[in-house]
Motif scaffolding. Structure first.
Motif, PDB file in Angstrom:
ATOM      1  N   THR A   1      18.680  47.134  -3.284  1.00 29.57           N
ATOM      2  CA  THR A   1      17.953  46.119  -2.518  1.00 29.57           C
ATOM      3  C   THR A   1      16.500  46.032  -2.953  1.00 29.57           C
ATOM      4  O   THR A   1      15.956  44.938  -3.115  1.00 29.57           O
ATOM      5  N   GLY A   2      15.863  47.171  -3.115  1.00 27.34           N
ATOM      6  CA  GLY A   2      14.441  47.169  -3.476  1.00 27.34           C
ATOM      7  C   GLY A   2      13.661  48.079  -2.560  1.00 27.34           C
ATOM      8  O   GLY A   2      14.136  48.470  -1.489  1.00 27.34           O
ATOM      9  N   ILE A   3      12.439  48.418  -3.005  1.00 30.21           N
ATOM     10  CA  ILE A   3      11.617  49.364  -2.251  1.00 30.21           C
ATOM     11  C   ILE A   3      11.223  48.794  -0.889  1.00 30.21           C
ATOM     12  O   ILE A   3      10.794  49.518  -0.001  1.00 30.21           O
ATOM     13  N   GLY A   4      11.377  47.496  -0.717  1.00 27.01           N
ATOM     14  CA  GLY A   4      11.048  46.874   0.566  1.00 27.01           C
ATOM     15  C   GLY A   4      11.793  47.472   1.747  1.00 27.01           C
ATOM     16  O   GLY A   4      11.362  47.316   2.888  1.00 27.01           O
ATOM     17  N   VAL A   5      12.903  48.161   1.484  1.00 25.00           N
ATOM     18  CA  VAL A   5      13.632  48.751   2.613  1.00 25.00           C
ATOM     19  C   VAL A   5      12.910  49.974   3.174  1.00 25.00           C
ATOM     20  O   VAL A   5      13.269  50.492   4.218  1.00 25.00           O
ATOM     21  N   TRP A   6      11.874  50.412   2.467  1.00 22.78           N
ATOM     22  CA  TRP A   6      11.096  51.529   2.997  1.00 22.78           C
ATOM     23  C   TRP A   6      10.005  51.004   3.925  1.00 22.78           C
ATOM     24  O   TRP A   6       9.736  49.799   3.964  1.00 22.78           O
ATOM     25  N   GLY A   7       9.355  51.914   4.608  1.00 25.31           N
ATOM     26  CA  GLY A   7       8.356  51.481   5.587  1.00 25.31           C
ATOM     27  C   GLY A   7       6.966  51.257   5.016  1.00 25.31           C
ATOM     28  O   GLY A   7       6.008  51.114   5.756  1.00 25.31           O
ATOM     29  N   LEU A   8       6.842  51.220   3.701  1.00 28.97           N
ATOM     30  CA  LEU A   8       5.513  51.085   3.099  1.00 28.97           C
ATOM     31  C   LEU A   8       4.905  49.719   3.396  1.00 28.97           C
ATOM     32  O   LEU A   8       5.602  48.747   3.638  1.00 28.97           O
ATOM     33  N   ASN A   9       3.593  49.661   3.400  1.00 33.15           N
ATOM     34  CA  ASN A   9       2.912  48.376   3.543  1.00 33.15           C
ATOM     35  C   ASN A   9       1.754  48.323   2.564  1.00 33.15           C
ATOM     36  O   ASN A   9       1.565  49.252   1.768  1.00 33.15           O
ATOM     37  N   LYS A  10       0.983  47.237   2.628  1.00 30.79           N
ATOM     38  CA  LYS A  10      -0.048  47.052   1.599  1.00 30.79           C
ATOM     39  C   LYS A  10      -1.110  48.133   1.623  1.00 30.79           C
ATOM     40  O   LYS A  10      -1.622  48.546   0.587  1.00 30.79           O
TER      41      LYS A  10
ATOM     42  N   TRP B   1      25.077  60.931   2.802  1.00 30.62           N
ATOM     43  CA  TRP B   1      24.319  59.932   3.559  1.00 30.62           C
ATOM     44  C   TRP B   1      23.045  59.559   2.797  1.00 30.62           C
ATOM     45  O   TRP B   1      22.718  58.375   2.634  1.00 30.62           O
ATOM     46  N   GLY B   2      22.372  60.582   2.281  1.00 35.89           N
ATOM     47  CA  GLY B   2      21.164  60.329   1.491  1.00 35.89           C
ATOM     48  C   GLY B   2      21.475  59.530   0.240  1.00 35.89           C
ATOM     49  O   GLY B   2      20.740  58.611  -0.131  1.00 35.89           O
ATOM     50  N   LEU B   3      22.594  59.860  -0.379  1.00 34.87           N
ATOM     51  CA  LEU B   3      22.996  59.148  -1.584  1.00 34.87           C
ATOM     52  C   LEU B   3      23.216  57.670  -1.279  1.00 34.87           C
ATOM     53  O   LEU B   3      22.791  56.785  -2.031  1.00 34.87           O
ATOM     54  N   GLY B   4      23.841  57.432  -0.118  1.00 37.28           N
ATOM     55  CA  GLY B   4      24.041  56.043   0.318  1.00 37.28           C
ATOM     56  C   GLY B   4      22.706  55.330   0.455  1.00 37.28           C
ATOM     57  O   GLY B   4      22.532  54.199  -0.024  1.00 37.28           O
ATOM     58  N   CYS B   5      21.726  56.004   1.075  1.00 36.67           N
ATOM     59  CA  CYS B   5      20.412  55.389   1.272  1.00 36.67           C
ATOM     60  C   CYS B   5      19.729  55.123  -0.070  1.00 36.67           C
ATOM     61  O   CYS B   5      19.046  54.109  -0.237  1.00 36.67           O
ATOM     62  N   ILE B   6      19.926  56.041  -1.014  1.00 35.67           N
ATOM     63  CA  ILE B   6      19.318  55.849  -2.336  1.00 35.67           C
ATOM     64  C   ILE B   6      19.940  54.629  -3.012  1.00 35.67           C
ATOM     65  O   ILE B   6      19.225  53.774  -3.559  1.00 35.67           O
ATOM     66  N   ILE B   7      21.264  54.531  -2.927  1.00 36.85           N
ATOM     67  CA  ILE B   7      21.938  53.380  -3.544  1.00 36.85           C
ATOM     68  C   ILE B   7      21.465  52.089  -2.893  1.00 36.85           C
ATOM     69  O   ILE B   7      21.174  51.091  -3.561  1.00 36.85           O
TER      70      ILE B   7
ATOM     71  N   ALA C   1      12.489  67.244  -5.639  1.00 39.80           N
ATOM     72  CA  ALA C   1      11.179  66.611  -5.794  1.00 39.80           C
ATOM     73  C   ALA C   1      11.244  65.510  -6.837  1.00 39.80           C
ATOM     74  O   ALA C   1      10.753  64.402  -6.624  1.00 39.80           O
ATOM     75  N   GLY C   2      11.888  65.818  -7.961  1.00 39.94           N
ATOM     76  CA  GLY C   2      11.945  64.854  -9.047  1.00 39.94           C
ATOM     77  C   GLY C   2      12.623  63.552  -8.659  1.00 39.94           C
ATOM     78  O   GLY C   2      12.319  62.492  -9.226  1.00 39.94           O
ATOM     79  N   LEU C   3      13.508  63.612  -7.680  1.00 40.58           N
ATOM     80  CA  LEU C   3      14.209  62.389  -7.269  1.00 40.58           C
ATOM     81  C   LEU C   3      13.243  61.319  -6.765  1.00 40.58           C
ATOM     82  O   LEU C   3      13.412  60.135  -7.060  1.00 40.58           O
ATOM     83  N   PHE C   4      12.213  61.747  -6.004  1.00 34.14           N
ATOM     84  CA  PHE C   4      11.402  60.751  -5.290  1.00 34.14           C
ATOM     85  C   PHE C   4      10.612  59.828  -6.209  1.00 34.14           C
ATOM     86  O   PHE C   4      10.694  58.607  -6.046  1.00 34.14           O
ATOM     87  N   PRO C   5       9.860  60.369  -7.174  1.00 39.87           N
ATOM     88  CA  PRO C   5       9.160  59.431  -8.054  1.00 39.87           C
ATOM     89  C   PRO C   5      10.139  58.523  -8.799  1.00 39.87           C
ATOM     90  O   PRO C   5       9.845  57.341  -9.026  1.00 39.87           O
ATOM     91  N   ILE C   6      11.285  59.072  -9.142  1.00 40.27           N
ATOM     92  CA  ILE C   6      12.241  58.262  -9.901  1.00 40.27           C
ATOM     93  C   ILE C   6      12.780  57.112  -9.039  1.00 40.27           C
ATOM     94  O   ILE C   6      12.839  55.962  -9.487  1.00 40.27           O
ATOM     95  N   ILE C   7      13.116  57.419  -7.795  1.00 40.81           N
ATOM     96  CA  ILE C   7      13.590  56.333  -6.924  1.00 40.81           C
ATOM     97  C   ILE C   7      12.472  55.321  -6.678  1.00 40.81           C
ATOM     98  O   ILE C   7      12.689  54.114  -6.673  1.00 40.81           O
ATOM     99  N   HIS C   8      11.256  55.849  -6.492  1.00 37.41           N
ATOM    100  CA  HIS C   8      10.149  54.961  -6.165  1.00 37.41           C
ATOM    101  C   HIS C   8       9.835  53.989  -7.306  1.00 37.41           C
ATOM    102  O   HIS C   8       9.196  52.967  -7.096  1.00 37.41           O
ATOM    103  N   MET C   9      10.284  54.338  -8.509  1.00 37.23           N
ATOM    104  CA  MET C   9      10.053  53.419  -9.621  1.00 37.23           C
ATOM    105  C   MET C   9      10.739  52.073  -9.381  1.00 37.23           C
ATOM    106  O   MET C   9      10.385  51.066  -9.994  1.00 37.23           O
ATOM    107  N   GLY C  10      11.747  52.073  -8.533  1.00 36.34           N
ATOM    108  CA  GLY C  10      12.455  50.813  -8.277  1.00 36.34           C
ATOM    109  C   GLY C  10      13.534  50.566  -9.295  1.00 36.34           C
ATOM    110  O   GLY C  10      14.636  50.141  -8.976  1.00 36.34           O
ATOM    111  N   ARG C  11      13.232  50.791 -10.557  1.00 34.28           N
ATOM    112  CA  ARG C  11      14.240  50.634 -11.610  1.00 34.28           C
ATOM    113  C   ARG C  11      14.389  51.978 -12.332  1.00 34.28           C
ATOM    114  O   ARG C  11      13.850  52.174 -13.414  1.00 34.28           O
ATOM    115  N   PRO C  12      15.110  52.888 -11.702  1.00 34.46           N
ATOM    116  CA  PRO C  12      15.139  54.252 -12.233  1.00 34.46           C
ATOM    117  C   PRO C  12      15.751  54.350 -13.623  1.00 34.46           C
ATOM    118  O   PRO C  12      15.520  55.329 -14.315  1.00 34.46           O
ATOM    119  N   TRP C  13      16.499  53.331 -14.019  1.00 38.08           N
ATOM    120  CA  TRP C  13      17.072  53.413 -15.369  1.00 38.08           C
ATOM    121  C   TRP C  13      15.991  53.277 -16.438  1.00 38.08           C
ATOM    122  O   TRP C  13      16.242  53.518 -17.604  1.00 38.08           O
TER     123      TRP C  13
END
Lengths: 456, 575
Positions: B63-72, B52-58, B126-138
């Motif tokens: 789609t982009g980081i916009g799917v998270w609840g972050l704001n300005k 399920w988490g993997l699905g959310c990561i994909i 832990a390492g997953l989060f900064p990498i996902i947050h980069m938006g372009r993990p590649w």
């Protein structure tokens, strides 16, 4: 059984007498009026004129503190000091008044530095002792009587320090100056905590708490026997509660006695930083006293491995102290906020050599000397490292007190040396007597056999 | 290692009548045996959460980081909270393995393996989060200082976030090496006990040719000590730098110097809570209650009390100095009156309750020795430590310097899904580990068995000798006759010796009886036991003596005659 030798006793008494004479001279020799200050400054100037290049620079220092990094006069001097200077100019029309105040404070500061330095060794040793009990450590019980000997200095040491901070008044603590507080919103906000009666009550609470633990733990420790575990159990319990009491009172103590010398400045790490200094100095003294007793052949049950472990603690806590030093420095430097950097601007600009030299003594020396495993078993190396550490941490305490109380008008002269002599003499006398009271082997401790068998 | 003597008032660390062989069997059992039903159930649940988490990561990446609840205003919240939470959990492992090794704590040996495994798996999460947050993990490799022609701009060495890259990758590598080094003798044990050829092959590879020679052990201990020395500053450095992330840059103009040591203490606090959570379950499922005893749990609770106490003092310091500073901004930070009564009051009180009030119960001996309660407290601390990071970030950011920007944060299902996914992933890894790795450092537990095992402590207390107690019926048969056997056959032995003659060690030399075809090492011992040492004696044996010997040793009937020992012995004498 150790006996304080007549020679050592005489030596300590001579130190105390000389120290007292020097301190009396220091206190009596402070300038009384602004005119005296003028004379002193004039003498300094004429003295400096010969030294061409430096003279001009120095003169400006003495006149008014300038933050060289910012190039603004007075701005980055402790917000407090700037305020004081302004007040001086408004009320007395003269900066000299300020210098007079600092010069009058100098012997007080010199006395506090040495008094606190030796007191914190006793307190730190007491904490180390409590930790050994609370952790049910198996290696250290052979050292208990040595530690108890050192902590016997706690009672006289703590009384003197408490008297000093209570009597020093505005010499140390500008927030006790009502005129100043009346004009300062921030200090008014703090007056719920920084007021004289509460300050005295807190000091007495620390004094009582620490000394009561020392009294009861020593009593229980002497009562320990192979057949009755009760005194040991009691000591375990009170040690745990003492450590809680200590971690709280140590924080309050550092804020009260040192941080409030510059009452606008604050740092959350400050108390733990003071603790690190206290702890590493105490462990060093435990090691040095052990080596001394061993050289007299009085503690054959303490072996190389115990010394090795003390050496490891000296090494580890030297690094720990540096770690905290760096954290506090780095974060304040990185943020570069005027009300916080004043602390370091004063120390780096005016006390440069001491400030960074202290790092060499407290970090570079111990790490290089004590890194090697075999060296930690050689008393000679422990002594060298220990002396570096103790000198370094004396400087650390000096740098806690002097820049905050006398600012640029610091020096290292008769008063400072006399205060070291007096407290060193007292320390040797009290600790030597303390060690002489009982057999140095804590026979009844349930871990004594494990501790003696200990080898690494 | 320190001496074998241990004060009698210490409680045993290995309970039950354990022999050395028992330890190998008990530790090897989960690996060599089959998984039970509960393992499969838990594993499936964890796997589902992971997927399920993997699905959310994909979904996030496509789609982009916009799917998270972050704001300005709150530009990082959920992801960085999870990052710090997982890194913190990773701390107990290296603390137990390195710091406790330096402090020579014997109790570490039963728990260090799992704690180290937990470290590695937690750091992976832990390492997953900064990498996902980069938006372009590649393009994740851009965080490394590599020349510009590879596409990145030179990294910013002034940023603690970059220091994190180095600190955490160093921590992960050293922890991994440390973990593996400790595993070598235990993998070798599994290798030696494995029956299935494939399993044997795998563990042969994993154990790096461990042979158990004295040299191996000497190097093993040296390397462990060096790695412990390296890993200890790393424990401090990793969380110190994580704390710098916030101490330098969460809210401009606000910072707190106590953060570095306080974060380290907090990390160890949460790490131990997680170790408790895992081990309380594992000792039950894998039948390791004799190794991970109540005493171990109590010790870990004491570490929790200590680190929790340090954290509490840091909270009080923060709160007090915030007030003492006289700065009005301090009232918007996470430990202040403003936070306690503001819109995030629930998060503030969750923090205080979970990290301060509930752990206080562990001061009571009865409760910290209660396994169920310990489990509950450990879970509560895990929650509390998550809130601590959440508060530092979200509460601080929600009320910045410009009131017009004040806002709240609410997570989306993707935020929550990824977090759940990492928990699932963590348990997938841990459950796989529990089935394939020796979960107790059995080689090290064996080193303390004599000093701290219950059986040995009892023997010592009773004043009995420890001689021969290390043997186990299943592994060691006595190679010589028992005294009783000797007694039983004394008549026959006498008769036999009468016929072949006594051996006189002062004038005669012992012969190498194994030269005779049909006499192996065991038989030679039997013969020696009876008193037959030379070819001379053997050469005098006839059918009667052969039968006597067979009846004494109870085997080999007719064998000696068939092989003609006497004839062979004569030939050997004449050689």
């Amino acid at each position: 059984m150790y006996k304080l030798s007549g020679k050592l006793k005489l030596f300590s008494i001579v130190l105390m007498v000389l120290g007292l004479v020097g301190l009396t001279y220091g206190f009596l020799n402070t300038p009384k009026t602004v005119d005296d200050v003028k004379e002193i400054l004039a003498a300094q100037n004429s003295h400096h004129e010969g030294e061409s290049a430096l003279s001009e620079n120095d003169e400006t220092h003495k006149e008014a503190f300038v933050d060289q990094a910012r190039g603004e006069e007075g701005y980055a001097a402790a917000a407090m000091e700037q305020h004081e200077a302004q007040m001086d100019q408004e009320h007395h029309g003269n900066h000299l008044e300020h210098v007079l105040h600092q010069l009058q404070t100098k012997p007080w500061s010199a006395t506090l530095v040495s008094a606190f330095f030796f007191f914190m060794i006793a307190l730190g040793a007491l904490v180390f002792y409590a930790i050994q009990y609370a952790a049910q450590a198996g290696w250290s019980p052979v050292l208990f009587r040595v530690m108890e000997g050192i902590t016997s200095y706690l009672l006289p040491g703590s009384i003197i320090v408490v008297l000093l901070v209570i009597l020093a008044g505005t010499h140390f603590y500008p927030w006790q100056n009502h005129e100043l507080v009346a004009e300062d919103k921030i200090l008014q906000g703090k007056s719920g905590f920084l007021n004289f009666p509460f300050f005295v009550i807190r000091a007495i609470v620390y004094l009582l708490g620490w000394n009561l633990y020392r009294y009861f733990s020593r009593k229980n420790s002497l009562n320990e026997s192979a057949t009755d575990l009760n005194p040991y159990r009691k000591n375990f319990k009170i040690s745990v509660f003492f450590l809680i009491f200590f971690i709280i009172t140590e924080s309050l103590m550092s804020w009260d006695w040192f941080m409030s010398m510059t009452p606008h400045w604050y740092s959350t790490l400050f108390a733990w930083y003071v603790f690190a200094s206290m702890f590493v100095s105490a462990i060093t003294v435990i090691a040095l006293v052990t080596i001394y007793l061993k050289s007299k052949g009085l503690v054959s049950f303490i072996n190389d491995s115990h010394l090795h472990d003390l050496g490891k603690f000296m090494f580890a806590f030297s690094i720990f102290w540096t770690y905290l030093w760096f954290d506090q420095f780095m974060l304040i430097w990185y943020a570069n906020m005027p009300e916080e950097v004043v602390y370091f601007v004063m120390r780096i600009q005016e006390y440069n050599l001491l400030f960074f030299g202290m790092l060499v003594l407290n970090f570079v020396f111990p790490i290089l000397i004590l890194m090697n495993s075999d060296f930690k078993r050689v008393p000679w190396f422990i002594v060298i490292a220990g002396i570096a550490i103790l000198v370094g941490h004396y400087i650390d305490i000096y740098l806690l007190v002097m820049p905050s109380t006398v600012g640029v008008n610091y020096s290292f002269g008769i008063t400072e040396i006399a205060s070291i002599a007096f407290f060193l003499g007292l320390f040797i006398y009290v600790v030597g007597t303390g060690l002489s009271k009982v057999n140095l082997r804590p026979e009844g401790n349930p871990f004594i056999k494990e501790s003696e068998h200990y080898h690494y | 290692m320190s001496s074998h003597y241990e004060a009698p008032i210490r409680e045993p660390l290995v309970t039950g009548e354990k022999s050395y062989h028992d330890i190998s069997v008990d530790v090897g059992a989960p690996v060599l045996g089959k998984a039970n039903k509960s393992w499969w159930i838990v594993f499936s649940i964890a796997l589902v959460a992971f997927l399920w988490g993997l699905g959310c990561i994909i979904y996030t990446i496509s789609t982009g980081i916009g799917v998270w609840g972050l704001n300005k205003t709150i530009g990082w919240a959920w992801d960085i909270t999870n990052f710090v939470w997982w890194v913190g959990i990773g701390h107990a492992g290296t603390l137990i393995s390195a710091v406790l090794l330096l402090f020579r704590q014997k109790w570490r040996m039963a728990v260090n393996r799992s704690a180290e495994a937990m470290t590695i798996f937690a750091v992976v999460q832990a390492g997953l989060f900064p990498i996902i947050h980069m938006g372009r993990p590649w393009l994740a490799y851009w965080v490394l200082p590599i020349p510009n022609q590879f596409g990145s701009l030179w990294v910013n060495f002034n940023s603690p976030l970059l220091w994190d890259v180095f600190a955490i990758s160093t921590y992960l590598s050293v922890s991994l090496v440390f973990w593996w080094t400790g595993l070598l003798p235990d993998f070798a044990m599994i290798r030696d006990r494995a029956v299935k050829p494939f399993q044997k092959k795998i563990y042969t590879l994993l154990s790096f040719g461990w042979s158990g020679r004295a040299k191996d052990w000497q190097r093993f201990e040296e390397v462990s000590l060096v790695l412990a020395g390296l890993a200890t500053p790393l424990v401090l450095s990793v969380h110190t730098i994580v704390s710098f992330d916030f101490a330098t840059s969460v809210v401009p103009g606000w910072h707190s110097t106590i953060f570095p040591p306080y974060f380290v203490a907090g990390a160890i606090f949460s790490g131990f809570a997680m170790v408790q959570t895992l081990l309380i379950v594992m000792r039950k499922v894998s039948n390791l209650e004799d190794y991970i005893t109540l005493l171990h749990i109590e010790y870990m609770n004491k570490v929790i009390i200590l680190t929790g106490g340090i954290v509490s003092i840091a909270y009080i310091t923060e709160y007090f100095i915030g007030w003492y500073s006289g700065s009005s901004y301090e009232n918007y930070t996470y430990l202040s009156y403003g936070a306690a009564t503001g819109p995030y009051w629930w998060a503030f009180w969750a923090l205080i309750t979970c990290n301060f009030i509930v752990p206080l119960t562990l001061w009571v001996k009865k409760w910290r020795r209660n396994i169920m309660w310990t489990f509950v407290v450990a879970l509560v601390i895990n929650i509390g430590m998550w809130f601590e990071r959440f508060n530092i970030i979200v509460v601080d950011l929600s009320k910045g310097r410009t009131p017009s920007g004040w806002t709240m944060f609410s997570p989306t299902f993707v935020d929550i899904g990824i977090f759940m996914g990492t928990i699932g992933f963590f348990f997938v890894l841990f459950l796989l580990y529990a089935r394939t790795f020796p979960v107790i450092a059995q080689a090290e537990v064996k080193t303390i068995l004599k000093s701290s095992g219950e059986r040995y402590k009892r023997l010592r207390e009773a004043g009995k000798s420890l001689e021969g107690t290390a043997t186990d019926k299943r592994t060691s048969q006595k190679d010589s006759f028992d005294a009783i056997e000797h007694e039983k056959h004394s008549g026959e032995i006498m008769l036999l010796l009468e016929n072949v003659g006594e051996f006189d060690p002062t004038t005669q030399k012992k012969d190498h009886l194994q030269e005779i075809n049909g006499i192996g090492p065991k038989t030679e011992l039997h013969l020696n036991d009876i008193g037959i040492y030379s070819y001379q004696q053997i050469s005098k044996m006839t059918k009667r003596e052969y039968d006597l010997f067979d009846s004494i040793s109870g085997s080999l009937r007719g064998r000696a005659e068939r092989d003609d020992w006497a004839g062979q012995a004569k030939k050997l004498i004449n050689k």
